[in-house]
Design a protein around this motif. Structure first.
Motif, PDB file in Angstrom:
ATOM      1  N   GLU A   2       5.562   7.677  -3.354  1.00 54.08           N
ATOM      2  CA  GLU A   2       6.766   7.882  -4.148  1.00 54.08           C
ATOM      3  C   GLU A   2       6.436   7.641  -5.612  1.00 54.08           C
ATOM      4  OE1 GLU A   2       8.938   3.578  -3.908  1.00 54.08           O
ATOM      5  OE2 GLU A   2       9.143   4.899  -2.174  1.00 54.08           O
ATOM      6  N   PHE A   3       7.291   8.144  -6.449  1.00 51.13           N
ATOM      7  CA  PHE A   3       7.123   7.970  -7.892  1.00 51.13           C
ATOM      8  C   PHE A   3       8.092   6.912  -8.388  1.00 51.13           C
ATOM      9  CE2 PHE A   3       5.846  12.397  -7.113  1.00 51.13           C
ATOM     10  CZ  PHE A   3       4.559  12.335  -7.587  1.00 51.13           C
ATOM     11  N   ALA A   4       7.600   5.948  -9.136  1.00 54.10           N
ATOM     12  CA  ALA A   4       8.423   4.881  -9.699  1.00 54.10           C
ATOM     13  C   ALA A   4       8.417   5.036 -11.218  1.00 54.10           C
ATOM     14  CB  ALA A   4       7.880   3.517  -9.296  1.00 54.10           C
ATOM     15  N   PHE A   5       9.531   5.509 -11.757  1.00 51.82           N
ATOM     16  CA  PHE A   5       9.639   5.742 -13.193  1.00 51.82           C
ATOM     17  C   PHE A   5      10.260   4.519 -13.857  1.00 51.82           C
ATOM     18  CE2 PHE A   5       9.698  10.009 -11.377  1.00 51.82           C
ATOM     19  CZ  PHE A   5       8.706  10.607 -12.123  1.00 51.82           C
ATOM     20  N   THR A   6       9.427   3.609 -14.315  1.00 47.06           N
ATOM     21  CA  THR A   6       9.909   2.488 -15.117  1.00 47.06           C
ATOM     22  C   THR A   6       9.476   2.741 -16.559  1.00 47.06           C
ATOM     23  OG1 THR A   6       7.907   1.192 -14.757  1.00 47.06           O
ATOM     24  CG2 THR A   6       9.696   0.907 -13.160  1.00 47.06           C
ATOM     25  N   SER A   7      10.097   2.041 -17.472  1.00 46.33           N
ATOM     26  CA  SER A   7       9.798   2.294 -18.887  1.00 46.33           C
ATOM     27  C   SER A   7       8.337   1.964 -19.232  1.00 46.33           C
ATOM     28  CB  SER A   7      10.750   1.502 -19.775  1.00 46.33           C
ATOM     29  OG  SER A   7      10.638   0.121 -19.500  1.00 46.33           O
ATOM     30  N   ILE A   8       7.792   0.917 -18.651  1.00 43.17           N
ATOM     31  CA  ILE A   8       6.398   0.544 -18.911  1.00 43.17           C
ATOM     32  C   ILE A   8       5.456   1.617 -18.369  1.00 43.17           C
ATOM     33  CG2 ILE A   8       4.589  -1.074 -18.197  1.00 43.17           C
ATOM     34  CD1 ILE A   8       6.056  -2.423 -20.212  1.00 43.17           C
ATOM     35  N   ARG A   9       5.673   2.042 -17.141  1.00 49.41           N
ATOM     36  CA  ARG A   9       4.784   3.032 -16.523  1.00 49.41           C
ATOM     37  C   ARG A   9       4.840   4.376 -17.245  1.00 49.41           C
ATOM     38  NH1 ARG A   9       5.169   2.304  -9.983  1.00 49.41           N
ATOM     39  NH2 ARG A   9       4.568   0.121  -9.920  1.00 49.41           N
ATOM     40  N   VAL A  10       6.020   4.814 -17.586  1.00 48.83           N
ATOM     41  CA  VAL A  10       6.151   6.085 -18.310  1.00 48.83           C
ATOM     42  C   VAL A  10       5.541   5.953 -19.707  1.00 48.83           C
ATOM     43  CG1 VAL A  10       7.805   7.721 -19.280  1.00 48.83           C
ATOM     44  CG2 VAL A  10       8.143   6.843 -16.977  1.00 48.83           C
ATOM     45  N   GLY A  11       5.703   4.796 -20.336  1.00 48.40           N
ATOM     46  CA  GLY A  11       5.101   4.564 -21.648  1.00 48.40           C
ATOM     47  C   GLY A  11       3.588   4.629 -21.596  1.00 48.40           C
ATOM     48  N   VAL A  57       2.693   6.294  -9.593  1.00 49.42           N
ATOM     49  CA  VAL A  57       2.685   6.473  -8.147  1.00 49.42           C
ATOM     50  C   VAL A  57       2.727   5.120  -7.450  1.00 49.42           C
ATOM     51  CG1 VAL A  57       1.338   7.320  -6.194  1.00 49.42           C
ATOM     52  CG2 VAL A  57       1.492   8.675  -8.268  1.00 49.42           C
ATOM     53  N   ASP A  58       3.603   5.018  -6.458  1.00 46.30           N
ATOM     54  CA  ASP A  58       3.660   3.876  -5.541  1.00 46.30           C
ATOM     55  C   ASP A  58       3.478   4.407  -4.133  1.00 46.30           C
ATOM     56  OD1 ASP A  58       3.957   1.586  -7.014  1.00 46.30           O
ATOM     57  OD2 ASP A  58       6.138   1.635  -6.999  1.00 46.30           O
ATOM     58  N   HIS A  59       2.929   3.586  -3.252  1.00 47.60           N
ATOM     59  CA  HIS A  59       2.774   4.001  -1.866  1.00 47.60           C
ATOM     60  C   HIS A  59       2.989   2.781  -0.980  1.00 47.60           C
ATOM     61  CE1 HIS A  59       0.635   6.925   1.003  1.00 47.60           C
ATOM     62  NE2 HIS A  59       1.312   6.049   1.707  1.00 47.60           N
ATOM     63  N   ARG A  66       5.814  -4.711   4.936  1.00 46.13           N
ATOM     64  CA  ARG A  66       5.469  -3.605   4.050  1.00 46.13           C
ATOM     65  C   ARG A  66       4.394  -4.025   3.065  1.00 46.13           C
ATOM     66  NH1 ARG A  66       9.920   0.574   2.877  1.00 46.13           N
ATOM     67  NH2 ARG A  66       8.284   1.055   1.446  1.00 46.13           N
ATOM     68  N   SER A  67       3.474  -3.130   2.839  1.00 45.30           N
ATOM     69  CA  SER A  67       2.401  -3.354   1.875  1.00 45.30           C
ATOM     70  C   SER A  67       2.416  -2.214   0.869  1.00 45.30           C
ATOM     71  CB  SER A  67       1.035  -3.356   2.536  1.00 45.30           C
ATOM     72  OG  SER A  67       1.003  -4.158   3.655  1.00 45.30           O
ATOM     73  N   ASN A  68       2.027  -2.539  -0.344  1.00 51.21           N
ATOM     74  CA  ASN A  68       1.952  -1.530  -1.384  1.00 51.21           C
ATOM     75  C   ASN A  68       0.487  -1.188  -1.620  1.00 51.21           C
ATOM     76  OD1 ASN A  68       2.427   0.178  -3.479  1.00 51.21           O
ATOM     77  ND2 ASN A  68       3.535  -1.294  -4.742  1.00 51.21           N
ATOM     78  N   LEU A  69       0.178   0.100  -1.558  1.00 56.47           N
ATOM     79  CA  LEU A  69      -1.191   0.562  -1.787  1.00 56.47           C
ATOM     80  C   LEU A  69      -1.390   1.043  -3.213  1.00 56.47           C
ATOM     81  CD1 LEU A  69      -1.858   2.532   1.508  1.00 56.47           C
ATOM     82  CD2 LEU A  69      -2.481   0.191   0.951  1.00 56.47           C
ATOM     83  N   ARG A  70      -0.591   0.531  -4.119  1.00 56.99           N
ATOM     84  CA  ARG A  70      -0.656   0.965  -5.512  1.00 56.99           C
ATOM     85  C   ARG A  70      -2.030   0.746  -6.108  1.00 56.99           C
ATOM     86  NH1 ARG A  70       1.018   2.335 -10.139  1.00 56.99           N
ATOM     87  NH2 ARG A  70       0.999   1.060 -12.001  1.00 56.99           N
ATOM     88  N   TRP A  71      -2.700  -0.339  -5.772  1.00 54.21           N
ATOM     89  CA  TRP A  71      -4.010  -0.626  -6.352  1.00 54.21           C
ATOM     90  C   TRP A  71      -5.019   0.465  -6.012  1.00 54.21           C
ATOM     91  CZ3 TRP A  71      -8.183  -1.462  -3.125  1.00 54.21           C
ATOM     92  CH2 TRP A  71      -7.882  -1.690  -1.784  1.00 54.21           C
TER      93      TRP A  71
END
Length: 109
Positions: A2-11, A57-59, A66-71
């Protein structure tokens, strides 16, 4: 995924793409070097997809724990960004070699 649009990430994504633009990454070769446009497009796609992977991107996997595979996506994104820069460096070197070859007049006997 999934896509996580936060201000830091978009910046960070905007900064990465702006830096790539300022370094001339989006200036496609023309003229005598137009045969490199396909390869240049691949390098741009590598860099843009790597920037997106590393930033927005988040997964999440699993149902109960639940685990996040973002790394993994950050590592993949950094590798793609580095690969895109290296690919463009090789293409620029190739253009310099070809420019020297075109500029040198042939010796006539």
């Amino acid at each position: 995924m999934e896509f996580a649009f936060t201000s830091i990430r978009v910046g960070i994504l905007v900064v990465l793409l702006a830096a790539f633009w300022l370094l001339g990454g989006f200036n496609f070769p023309v003229g005598d070097f137009s045969y490199l446009q396909k390869a240049w497009t691949y390098s741009v796609v590598m860099l843009v997809s790597g920037s997106v992977c590393a930033t927005i991107v988040d997964h999440w996997v699993g149902n109960l724990d639940r685990s996040n595979l973002r790394w993994l996506y950050v590592v993949l994104g950094v590798l793609l960004i580095g690969g895109g820069f290296m690919y463009q460096h090789v293409l620029k070197e190739r253009m310099q070699i070809d420019a020297k070859a075109l500029a040198v007049p042939e010796e006539s006997e």
